[in-house]
Design a protein around this motif. Sequence first.
Motif: not given
Length: 412
Positions: A330-346
Motif C-alpha cells: 500500500a505504501k508504494w502504491q501511495y507513492v507512485f500515485r499521489s506523488h505524481g509519478i503516474m500522471d504528474g499530478k501530486k
Amino acid sequence: MQHRIIPKTGDKLPVLGFGAMRFPETAGRIDRAKASEMLAYAIENGVNYIDTAVPYHKGQSESFIGDFLEKEGLRDKVFIATKLPHWSVRNPDDISRIFEKQLKDLKTGYIDYYLLHSLSGESWHNLDDLGIKKFLDLEKASGRIRNAGFSFHGDIESFKDVVNAYPWEFCQIQYNFLDEKNQAGTEGLKYAAKSGLAVMVMEPLRGGNLAGNIPENIMDIWKSAKVHRTPAEWALRWVWNHPEVTTVLSGMSSIDQVKENIRVAEDAFPASLSEDELIVIGKVRDKYKETMKVGCTGCRYCMPCPAGVDIPSCFEYYNSYHMFKNGNWAKWQYVFRSHGIMDGKKSHASLCTGCGRCKKACPQHIDIPLRLKEVAKDFDTPVTKAFSGIAGFYLTLRGKISEVLKIKKKVR
C-alpha cells in the motif's frame, strides 16, 4: 471453465484471467521454466485471457509472454490484454511508438484487449488532448486493436466521465469485499455494466493480502463458516458472485495457485453465495475495518481539497498499510500515485495546509488535517520523496530525449 460474454462483441471470456505481474522470479528475472509451466497449465484448462503491461516485472512480462506464445504456437488460442502507460506519453508520437514496441515484444500483429493504463480523471484528459481517441479509432479500424478499454484508479465521478467519453468495449477496476465503496466500487461496476461494458476485475485479493498472512481473529471467522474454504476462495467467490463481473484477474505466482483458482472458478456462479455465506464475509469485512486507522468511508464530501490532496485515497492507502502484514504494498502504491509519478499530478498528504474545510464537511467528524499529518509522517518520508523525485526526473528526461530524437529524425 465458466465463460461470460462481452456485451458489445459476443466474445466468450473465461471468468478467471491470468494476471502476468507476479510470476516467480530468480535473481530478479522471471523464472521462465516455472512461469511457462504455469501458463501452459492455465491455458490447457481454459484460462486463455492473459493480462500484462509495460511495467510488469520491470519490463520483462510482455516479452516473456510473446516468447512463450510463439514457442508453444498458442497465440491464436489466447486473448492478450496489455496497456498503454500514459505516464510515458508526452506527445501523440509516443502513443504510436509505445504501441509498436508492444506488438514487437508480444510477437503479434494485434492486441485483443488494449487498455489505457491506470487512469484517473486528470490522466484521461491529458491523453484526450494528445489525440488518444483518434489513435484508438484508427487502430481498431486496422484490426491491430480489437477491443479498447481502460483500467482505473480514480474516484467514481471521474470513472463515469471516462465511461461516457468513448465507445469502450470494456474497463478494468479494483474490486473486492473491502473495496465496495473505494475508487469505482460497486457503483462503478454497475454503471459500467449498464453502459454495455465488460468489466475485468483486478486486485480481487488486494495484492494477495486477503489470501495470505491472515490475522488470527479473521481466520476464526472463516473457520466458523459451515462451508470450509481458503481465504482466497472466499474472496474470489465474492467477486464472481456479482453478475456484472466478466473476468477476474489473479496475479498467480505458483502452479498451486493456478490449480486452486481454476478449481474455484469451475462453480463460482453469479448469485451462488447463500445468505449465511454473505453474512460470514460481512463479518470478516467488519473485523478488518475495525483495524482501520481512519474511519473514512470514501464518501468524498471533503473533496475537492484546495491544496490538491486526494484525501480519501490517502486514507485508503494508510488504512491498508496498517491493516495488512504486507503493508509496504500500500505504501508504494501511495507513492507512485499521489506523488505524481503516474500522471504528474501530486495529491499526497503533506500538501495539506490545515485550512480545515475538509474537517467541517466530513460526516464522520474526522479531524482530517490531523490525520493527514499522520499519513505524511508514515508515507512522505525523505526516502519516498527522493524516490518520487528521481522517478519523475527519469520520466521527464526520457520524454525530452524522445523529443530530441524525433527532431533529429525529421531533420534527416
